[in-house]
Write a protein that holds these residues in place. Structure first.
Motif, mmCIF file in Angstrom:
data_model
loop_
_atom_site.group_PDB
_atom_site.id
_atom_site.type_symbol
_atom_site.label_atom_id
_atom_site.label_comp_id
_atom_site.label_asym_id
_atom_site.label_seq_id
_atom_site.Cartn_x
_atom_site.Cartn_y
_atom_site.Cartn_z
ATOM 1 N N ILE A 291 -8.475 3.491 -21.609
ATOM 2 C CA ILE A 291 -9.041 4.062 -20.386
ATOM 3 C C ILE A 291 -8.826 3.047 -19.264
ATOM 4 C CG2 ILE A 291 -11.129 4.867 -19.234
ATOM 5 C CD1 ILE A 291 -12.192 5.687 -21.976
ATOM 6 N N TRP A 292 -8.196 3.497 -18.177
ATOM 7 C CA TRP A 292 -7.888 2.618 -17.052
ATOM 8 C C TRP A 292 -8.880 2.846 -15.903
ATOM 9 C CZ3 TRP A 292 -4.262 -1.130 -17.534
ATOM 10 C CH2 TRP A 292 -3.301 -0.992 -18.532
ATOM 11 N N SER A 293 -9.210 1.772 -15.202
ATOM 12 C CA SER A 293 -10.031 1.880 -13.999
ATOM 13 C C SER A 293 -9.620 0.766 -13.041
ATOM 14 C CB SER A 293 -11.529 1.797 -14.331
ATOM 15 O OG SER A 293 -11.829 0.571 -14.977
ATOM 16 N N SER A 294 -10.000 0.926 -11.765
ATOM 17 C CA SER A 294 -9.624 -0.069 -10.761
ATOM 18 C C SER A 294 -10.753 -0.250 -9.763
ATOM 19 C CB SER A 294 -8.347 0.360 -10.032
ATOM 20 O OG SER A 294 -8.543 1.594 -9.372
ATOM 21 N N SER A 295 -10.801 -1.450 -9.143
ATOM 22 C CA SER A 295 -11.857 -1.753 -8.175
ATOM 23 C C SER A 295 -11.578 -1.139 -6.810
ATOM 24 C CB SER A 295 -12.022 -3.269 -8.033
ATOM 25 O OG SER A 295 -10.804 -3.865 -7.572
ATOM 26 N N SER A 296 -10.339 -0.800 -6.538
ATOM 27 C CA SER A 296 -9.967 -0.117 -5.298
ATOM 28 C C SER A 296 -8.720 0.708 -5.571
ATOM 29 C CB SER A 296 -9.711 -1.120 -4.169
ATOM 30 O OG SER A 296 -8.569 -1.912 -4.442
ATOM 31 N N GLY A 297 -8.401 1.611 -4.643
ATOM 32 C CA GLY A 297 -7.291 2.506 -4.900
ATOM 33 C C GLY A 297 -7.639 3.449 -6.033
ATOM 34 N N SER A 298 -6.628 3.896 -6.768
ATOM 35 C CA SER A 298 -6.863 4.784 -7.906
ATOM 36 C C SER A 298 -5.833 4.503 -8.988
ATOM 37 C CB SER A 298 -6.796 6.254 -7.473
ATOM 38 O OG SER A 298 -5.487 6.567 -6.987
ATOM 39 N N ILE A 299 -6.220 4.787 -10.223
ATOM 40 C CA ILE A 299 -5.316 4.606 -11.358
ATOM 41 C C ILE A 299 -5.538 5.763 -12.324
ATOM 42 C CG2 ILE A 299 -6.925 3.097 -12.617
ATOM 43 C CD1 ILE A 299 -4.426 1.513 -13.568
ATOM 44 N N ASP A 300 -4.448 6.369 -12.785
ATOM 45 C CA ASP A 300 -4.594 7.541 -13.637
ATOM 46 C C ASP A 300 -4.617 7.149 -15.115
ATOM 47 O OD1 ASP A 300 -1.963 7.104 -14.429
ATOM 48 O OD2 ASP A 300 -1.134 8.769 -13.259
ATOM 49 N N SER A 301 -4.665 8.153 -15.983
ATOM 50 C CA SER A 301 -4.814 7.908 -17.418
ATOM 51 C C SER A 301 -3.590 7.240 -18.030
ATOM 52 C CB SER A 301 -5.090 9.240 -18.141
ATOM 53 O OG SER A 301 -4.023 10.156 -17.923
ATOM 54 N N THR B 75 -2.232 3.542 -7.746
ATOM 55 C CA THR B 75 -1.910 3.807 -6.346
ATOM 56 C C THR B 75 -2.826 2.952 -5.488
ATOM 57 O OG1 THR B 75 -1.303 6.101 -6.879
ATOM 58 C CG2 THR B 75 -1.733 5.576 -4.570
ATOM 59 N N PRO B 76 -2.283 1.977 -4.749
ATOM 60 C CA PRO B 76 -3.128 1.040 -3.993
ATOM 61 C C PRO B 76 -3.916 1.731 -2.896
ATOM 62 C CG PRO B 76 -0.880 0.211 -4.229
ATOM 63 C CD PRO B 76 -0.855 1.649 -4.645
ATOM 64 N N ALA C 69 0.825 -1.214 0.000
ATOM 65 C CA ALA C 69 0.000 0.000 0.000
ATOM 66 C C ALA C 69 0.853 1.254 0.000
ATOM 67 C CB ALA C 69 -0.930 -0.002 1.210
ATOM 68 N N ASP C 70 2.147 1.117 0.297
ATOM 69 C CA ASP C 70 3.051 2.263 0.292
ATOM 70 C C ASP C 70 3.589 2.572 -1.100
ATOM 71 O OD1 ASP C 70 2.809 2.445 3.041
ATOM 72 O OD2 ASP C 70 4.558 1.176 3.411
ATOM 73 N N GLN C 71 3.398 1.653 -2.040
ATOM 74 C CA GLN C 71 4.022 1.784 -3.348
ATOM 75 C C GLN C 71 2.996 2.169 -4.420
ATOM 76 O OE1 GLN C 71 5.460 -2.309 -3.351
ATOM 77 N NE2 GLN C 71 7.562 -1.597 -3.057
ATOM 78 N N ALA C 72 3.514 2.376 -5.640
ATOM 79 C CA ALA C 72 2.677 2.572 -6.823
ATOM 80 C C ALA C 72 3.265 1.718 -7.937
ATOM 81 C CB ALA C 72 2.630 4.042 -7.238
#
Length: 218
Positions: free
Chosen positions: A63-73, A78-79, A40-43
């Motif tokens: 286009i990127w998406s994630s079920s948790s955390g965040s992900i950019d274009s 980022t967890p 969770a500390d890393q990307a």
């Protein structure tokens, strides 16, 4: 005659027949190989290739998406919550999914969970706090409790105050510290103190003001 044939030939060469060119549509997305675990500390950055129906790579936006955390274009993830996170890459009407396991990071804070900060000297307060990482995930670790009021029972994980007034509970882990301010109020009256050695003359009335005390003498 020759000049006429040559002229016709030149005209035919000058006639351009336009053939429509259609852009290849995305038919599949291949997410490139990546680590199976991240703290969770890393990307971590994800990449993918869009292909047409012939399997050829084509230059189409993803286009990127994630079920948790965040992900950019750009695919940089980022967890957030610990556990499995699904990463989805979408282009046009097609998508592809992969997963990565997020593990807890290094503790950066302490969160306490007390039902109330107003307590009485009769109460046994359950010590309830946890270490958390950058994303708020619970992290295991032994906490140290300190309070100038009452007794801390590590065996039963409880605290019993003995004096009324404000009491500061310190929760410590290595260089981390979290403080909780409690308002300690008297407990249920257990005894009554009556004035000692009063002398009352016959026919007179004296008002006696007893003092109620709790189990700790407050």
């Amino acid at each position: 005659m020759k000049n006429r044939i040559l002229s016709i030939f030149i005209v035919l060469l000058m006639i351009q027949v336009s053939t429509p060119v259609y852009a290849a549509a995305p038919a599949s997305i291949q997410i490139n190989s990546h680590s199976q675990e991240v703290s969770a500390d890393q990307a971590i950055k994800f990449t993918a290739v869009v292909k047409d129906s012939s399997g050829n790579s084509i230059n189409e936006p993803i286009i990127w998406s994630s079920s948790s955390g965040s992900i950019d274009s750009t695919g940089l993830f980022t967890p957030g919550m610990a556990g499995q996170a699904n990463i989805i890459a979408t282009s046009g009407s097609v998508n592809s999914t992969t997963s990565i396991n997020v593990v807890t990071g290094w503790p950066v804070g302490i969160q306490s969970s007390f039902n109330s900060t107003e307590v009485s000297v009769d109460d046994y307060i359950e010590l309830n706090a946890t270490l958390v990482d950058r994303a708020g995930n619970s992290v295991s670790g032994d906490l140290t409790w300190r309070c100038q009021n009452g007794i801390i029972d590590y065996d039963n994980n409880t605290w019993k105050p003995d004096k009324i007034g404000n009491a500061t509970m310190r929760i410590i882990y290595l260089e981390l510290e979290h403080q909780v301010l409690f308002d300690v109020v008297p407990g249920v009256p257990k005894t009554l103190d009556l004035p000692f050695g009063l002398t009352v003359q016959s026919g007179t009335t004296v008002h006696i003001q007893p003092i109620a005390r709790d189990s700790m003498g407050n």
